[in-house]
Design an enzyme around this catalytic site. Structure first.
Site, PDB file in Angstrom:
ATOM      1  N   PRO A  36       1.091  52.280 -60.683  1.00  0.00           N
ATOM      2  CA  PRO A  36       0.541  53.560 -61.136  1.00  0.00           C
ATOM      3  C   PRO A  36       0.231  53.522 -62.633  1.00  0.00           C
ATOM      4  O   PRO A  36       1.098  53.167 -63.443  1.00  0.00           O
ATOM      5  CB  PRO A  36       1.659  54.563 -60.825  1.00  0.00           C
ATOM      6  CG  PRO A  36       2.908  53.743 -60.730  1.00  0.00           C
ATOM      7  CD  PRO A  36       2.508  52.379 -60.273  1.00  0.00           C
ATOM      8  N   ARG A  41       3.481  50.565 -69.468  1.00  0.00           N
ATOM      9  CA  ARG A  41       3.785  50.637 -70.901  1.00  0.00           C
ATOM     10  C   ARG A  41       3.873  49.240 -71.492  1.00  0.00           C
ATOM     11  O   ARG A  41       4.510  48.370 -70.908  1.00  0.00           O
ATOM     12  CB  ARG A  41       5.136  51.324 -71.119  1.00  0.00           C
ATOM     13  CG  ARG A  41       5.075  52.819 -71.088  1.00  0.00           C
ATOM     14  CD  ARG A  41       6.399  53.383 -70.641  1.00  0.00           C
ATOM     15  NE  ARG A  41       6.400  53.574 -69.214  1.00  0.00           N
ATOM     16  CZ  ARG A  41       7.367  54.211 -68.557  1.00  0.00           C
ATOM     17  NH1 ARG A  41       8.411  54.662 -69.193  1.00  0.00           N
ATOM     18  NH2 ARG A  41       7.287  54.362 -67.252  1.00  0.00           N
ATOM     19  N   ARG A  72       7.903  45.146 -54.059  1.00  0.00           N
ATOM     20  CA  ARG A  72       6.688  44.371 -53.771  1.00  0.00           C
ATOM     21  C   ARG A  72       7.093  42.950 -53.358  1.00  0.00           C
ATOM     22  O   ARG A  72       8.016  42.375 -53.932  1.00  0.00           O
ATOM     23  CB  ARG A  72       5.787  44.346 -55.000  1.00  0.00           C
ATOM     24  CG  ARG A  72       5.344  45.758 -55.404  1.00  0.00           C
ATOM     25  CD  ARG A  72       4.634  45.799 -56.722  1.00  0.00           C
ATOM     26  NE  ARG A  72       4.338  47.164 -57.108  1.00  0.00           N
ATOM     27  CZ  ARG A  72       5.041  47.876 -57.996  1.00  0.00           C
ATOM     28  NH1 ARG A  72       6.101  47.346 -58.588  1.00  0.00           N
ATOM     29  NH2 ARG A  72       4.689  49.108 -58.262  1.00  0.00           N
TER      30      ARG A  72
HETATM   31  O1  LIG Z   1       9.528  51.581 -60.311  1.00  0.00           O
HETATM   32  C1  LIG Z   1       9.553  51.379 -61.529  1.00  0.00           C
HETATM   33  O2  LIG Z   1      10.460  51.760 -62.248  1.00  0.00           O
HETATM   34  C2  LIG Z   1       8.454  50.634 -62.160  1.00  0.00           C
HETATM   35  C3  LIG Z   1       7.132  51.091 -61.691  1.00  0.00           C
HETATM   36  C4  LIG Z   1       6.642  52.302 -61.955  1.00  0.00           C
HETATM   37  C5  LIG Z   1       7.287  53.260 -62.786  1.00  0.00           C
HETATM   38  C6  LIG Z   1       6.782  54.473 -63.071  1.00  0.00           C
HETATM   39  O3  LIG Z   1       5.673  54.891 -62.517  1.00  0.00           O
HETATM   40  C7  LIG Z   1       7.434  55.387 -64.000  1.00  0.00           C
HETATM   41  O4  LIG Z   1       8.410  54.997 -64.632  1.00  0.00           O
HETATM   42  O5  LIG Z   1       6.989  56.512 -64.102  1.00  0.00           O
HETATM   43  C8  LIG Z   1       6.371  50.120 -60.915  1.00  0.00           C
HETATM   44  O6  LIG Z   1       5.365  50.542 -60.324  1.00  0.00           O
HETATM   45  O7  LIG Z   1       6.725  48.952 -60.843  1.00  0.00           O
END
Ligand SMILES: O=C(O)C/C(=C\C=C(/O)C(=O)O)C(=O)O
Length: 126
Positions: A36, A41, A72
């Protein structure tokens, strides 16, 4: 998250321009459809205290850790890692010709349970 975290030796501060690399990383990751965009970041930690090899030359290193959420499959993560490290190598190709430089990249899966998130940026991309 995902977090694209760069550790970079201070002696590259004037020559390693990370914003173009970050733009490519975000564009690629968002384009995969599995990360997403509101969660991606990137950042650099500049390292002013380090020692590398025999310390006899002006060695430099860039180590990148990509932290991604759990779930994944390995083939998917490997494809992402291969592509991202390709971007990193291309970004530093010229510098690699000109000076001592070590590049490394690892992907780390966050814990499936002990991973806490609270992020209102996602709503902007809905
Ligand atoms: O799952 C995770 O912490 C990492 C992640 C997305 C994280 C976010 O969207 C968020 O911290 O808002 C990922 O897709 O691997």
């Amino acid at each position: 998250m995902p977090h694209f975290i760069v550790e970079c030796t201070e002696n590259l501060r004037d020559s390693a321009d990370f914003q173009p690399l970050f733009a490519q990383v975000h564009e690629y990751m968002a384009g995969t459809g599995i990360f997403p965009i509101g969660g991606i970041r990137s950042r650099v930690h500049w390292i002013d205290t380090y020692r590398m090899a025999d310390a006899a030359a002006d060695y430099a290193f860039v180590h990148i850790t990509l932290k991604v959420g759990h779930g994944r499959d390995e083939a998917t993560r490997k494809a992402v890692g291969d592509h991202l490290f390709g971007l990193v190598k291309t970004h530093f190709a010229k510098l690699m010709e000109d000076r001592y430089l070590a590049l490394s990249f690892e992907m780390v899966e966050l814990h499936p349970v002990l991973n806490y998130k609270h992020n209102n940026v996602h709503a902007r991309f809905k």
